[in-house]
Design a protein around this motif. Structure first.
Motif, mmCIF file in Angstrom:
data_model
loop_
_atom_site.group_PDB
_atom_site.id
_atom_site.type_symbol
_atom_site.label_atom_id
_atom_site.label_comp_id
_atom_site.label_asym_id
_atom_site.label_seq_id
_atom_site.Cartn_x
_atom_site.Cartn_y
_atom_site.Cartn_z
ATOM 1 N N PHE A 186 0.839 -1.198 0.000
ATOM 2 C CA PHE A 186 0.000 0.000 0.000
ATOM 3 C C PHE A 186 0.880 1.256 0.000
ATOM 4 O O PHE A 186 0.632 2.210 -0.740
ATOM 5 C CB PHE A 186 -0.942 0.023 1.216
ATOM 6 C CG PHE A 186 -1.554 1.380 1.426
ATOM 7 C CD1 PHE A 186 -2.564 1.838 0.590
ATOM 8 C CD2 PHE A 186 -1.078 2.229 2.411
ATOM 9 C CE1 PHE A 186 -3.089 3.111 0.743
ATOM 10 C CE2 PHE A 186 -1.599 3.500 2.574
ATOM 11 C CZ PHE A 186 -2.619 3.943 1.742
ATOM 12 N N LEU A 187 1.934 1.229 0.855
ATOM 13 C CA LEU A 187 2.834 2.383 0.935
ATOM 14 C C LEU A 187 3.477 2.679 -0.410
ATOM 15 O O LEU A 187 3.672 3.832 -0.783
ATOM 16 C CB LEU A 187 3.950 2.081 1.933
ATOM 17 C CG LEU A 187 3.810 2.663 3.316
ATOM 18 C CD1 LEU A 187 5.011 2.284 4.148
ATOM 19 C CD2 LEU A 187 3.712 4.183 3.241
ATOM 20 N N ASP A 188 3.818 1.617 -1.121
ATOM 21 C CA ASP A 188 4.406 1.748 -2.437
ATOM 22 C C ASP A 188 3.462 2.524 -3.360
ATOM 23 O O ASP A 188 3.870 3.472 -4.039
ATOM 24 C CB ASP A 188 4.612 0.332 -2.995
ATOM 25 C CG ASP A 188 5.907 0.211 -3.741
ATOM 26 O OD1 ASP A 188 6.877 0.862 -3.323
ATOM 27 O OD2 ASP A 188 5.936 -0.537 -4.728
ATOM 28 N N TYR A 218 0.923 4.382 -2.376
ATOM 29 C CA TYR A 218 0.695 5.722 -1.817
ATOM 30 C C TYR A 218 1.841 6.661 -2.198
ATOM 31 O O TYR A 218 1.616 7.812 -2.611
ATOM 32 C CB TYR A 218 0.541 5.647 -0.286
ATOM 33 C CG TYR A 218 0.443 7.013 0.356
ATOM 34 C CD1 TYR A 218 -0.676 7.821 0.156
ATOM 35 C CD2 TYR A 218 1.480 7.513 1.139
ATOM 36 C CE1 TYR A 218 -0.757 9.089 0.718
ATOM 37 C CE2 TYR A 218 1.409 8.774 1.704
ATOM 38 C CZ TYR A 218 0.292 9.555 1.494
ATOM 39 O OH TYR A 218 0.228 10.809 2.053
ATOM 40 N N ALA A 219 3.092 6.161 -2.077
ATOM 41 C CA ALA A 219 4.255 6.987 -2.447
ATOM 42 C C ALA A 219 4.174 7.374 -3.931
ATOM 43 O O ALA A 219 4.494 8.508 -4.300
ATOM 44 C CB ALA A 219 5.555 6.256 -2.150
ATOM 45 N N ASN A 220 3.730 6.449 -4.756
ATOM 46 C CA ASN A 220 3.554 6.749 -6.183
ATOM 47 C C ASN A 220 2.538 7.855 -6.379
ATOM 48 O O ASN A 220 2.724 8.761 -7.193
ATOM 49 C CB ASN A 220 3.052 5.497 -6.924
ATOM 50 C CG ASN A 220 4.185 4.780 -7.609
ATOM 51 O OD1 ASN A 220 5.214 5.380 -7.908
ATOM 52 N ND2 ASN A 220 3.999 3.496 -7.836
ATOM 53 N N VAL A 234 1.666 10.193 -4.182
ATOM 54 C CA VAL A 234 2.218 11.477 -3.724
ATOM 55 C C VAL A 234 3.171 12.041 -4.775
ATOM 56 O O VAL A 234 3.122 13.231 -5.106
ATOM 57 C CB VAL A 234 2.937 11.318 -2.355
ATOM 58 C CG1 VAL A 234 3.703 12.591 -1.992
ATOM 59 C CG2 VAL A 234 1.942 10.985 -1.253
ATOM 60 N N LYS A 235 4.030 11.154 -5.324
ATOM 61 C CA LYS A 235 5.011 11.611 -6.317
ATOM 62 C C LYS A 235 4.336 12.223 -7.548
ATOM 63 O O LYS A 235 4.868 13.126 -8.172
ATOM 64 C CB LYS A 235 5.884 10.435 -6.779
ATOM 65 C CG LYS A 235 7.069 10.175 -5.879
ATOM 66 C CD LYS A 235 7.849 8.968 -6.361
ATOM 67 C CE LYS A 235 9.203 9.357 -6.878
ATOM 68 N NZ LYS A 235 10.091 8.181 -7.044
ATOM 69 N N THR A 253 1.232 13.607 -7.688
ATOM 70 C CA THR A 253 0.121 14.502 -7.358
ATOM 71 C C THR A 253 0.684 15.853 -6.941
ATOM 72 O O THR A 253 1.762 15.923 -6.346
ATOM 73 C CB THR A 253 -0.710 13.878 -6.198
ATOM 74 O OG1 THR A 253 -1.170 12.601 -6.628
ATOM 75 C CG2 THR A 253 -1.892 14.732 -5.811
#
Lengths: 53, 200
Positions: A26-28, A30-32, A34-35, A37
């Motif tokens: 999920f973090l993976d 989510y980080a994508n 954020v990167k 957005t």
């Protein structure tokens, strides 16, 4: 007394590791997100989580 | 994410949250008092968008004299910060900071969030202060531990939350990291296996 469940520590460890790996996946994603957005958009959503008590 | 990363600094403009405001307010006072510091641990991943909060912000402050500390204490008090560990600056310096313990400062009348303030305990702490990375956050300069150290060190700490922080930071910054420095810390903290298992 109710019948108590059998506790299998290895089974629990395996489930814990699986849950952890799911959170990392999920973090993976989510980080994508954020990167990819805008700062205005992700930080607005993020602010409401950080400020939550 | 619009993130401007160079060797010397990271520039980030975003909507600030409660923790960001606390950090900016506190570090302004440190800067005004020429007190060198570095922000470490969980706040770094939160700063860059990790979706969790924290009760405290960890700060390593380069060792200062008792006199300098008294001046800093006074400046913090005047700007609305109070120490929630002890109300006596001499006690804070002699019985906590000089004995390798941390003290905590919060905005007057509050308890959390707070700034956990300590002097360097290890060579890595000293390195992080000396080689802190400047972040320009909405025009305010703050200093964080280099990501190349944060990722391996979070793996070293090893809780699930720490590994998640490491993964998040690595994912965000991997294209911009100094790979040799990252490899050095991974090897010397003996965390190459964990890195390959969870982050690579």
């Amino acid at each position: 007394m109710n019948r108590l469940p059998k506790i299998d520590i290895d089974e629990l460890r395996k489930a814990k590791e699986e849950n952890f790996k799911e959170r990392l996946e999920f973090l993976d994603s989510y980080a994508n997100w954020v990167k990819n957005t805008s700062n205005a958009k992700w930080s607005s959503a993020h602010k409401s989580i950080v400020n939550r008590k | 994410m619009e993130l401007d990363v160079s060797r010397r600094r990271i520039k980030l403009d975003k909507e600030l949250n409660e923790l960001d405001h606390l950090v900016i307010d506190f570090t302004k006072i440190l800067n005004a008092n020429k007190t060198d510091y570095v922000l470490v641990s969980g706040y770094i991943s939160i700063l860059f968008g990790r979706s969790r909060s924290s009760e405290d912000i960890d700060l390593v402050v380069k060792k200062i004299s008792r006199k300098q500390f008294s001046i800093l204490w006074q400046a913090l008090s005047e700007k609305g910060f109070e120490c929630i560990t002890t109300d006596d600056p001499k006690n804070a310096y002699d019985r906590y900071l000089m004995k390798r313990s941390a003290i905590r400062f919060a905005k007057e009348g509050t308890f959390i969030p707070n700034m956990e303030f300590k002097f360097p305990k290890t060579e890595l702490d000293k390195w992080a202060v000396a080689y802190a990375k400047k972040v320009v956050l909405n025009g305010n300069a703050i200093k964080i531990s280099p990501i190349e150290l944060q990722v391996p060190f979070k793996l070293f700490l090893g809780s699930e939350k720490d590994i998640e922080d490491a993964k998040y930071l690595y994912k965000l910054f991997k294209e911009t990291l100094d790979k040799r420095l990252l490899a050095y810390f991974l090897e010397n903290l003996d965390k190459e296996d964990k890195f390959n298992k969870y982050l690579a």
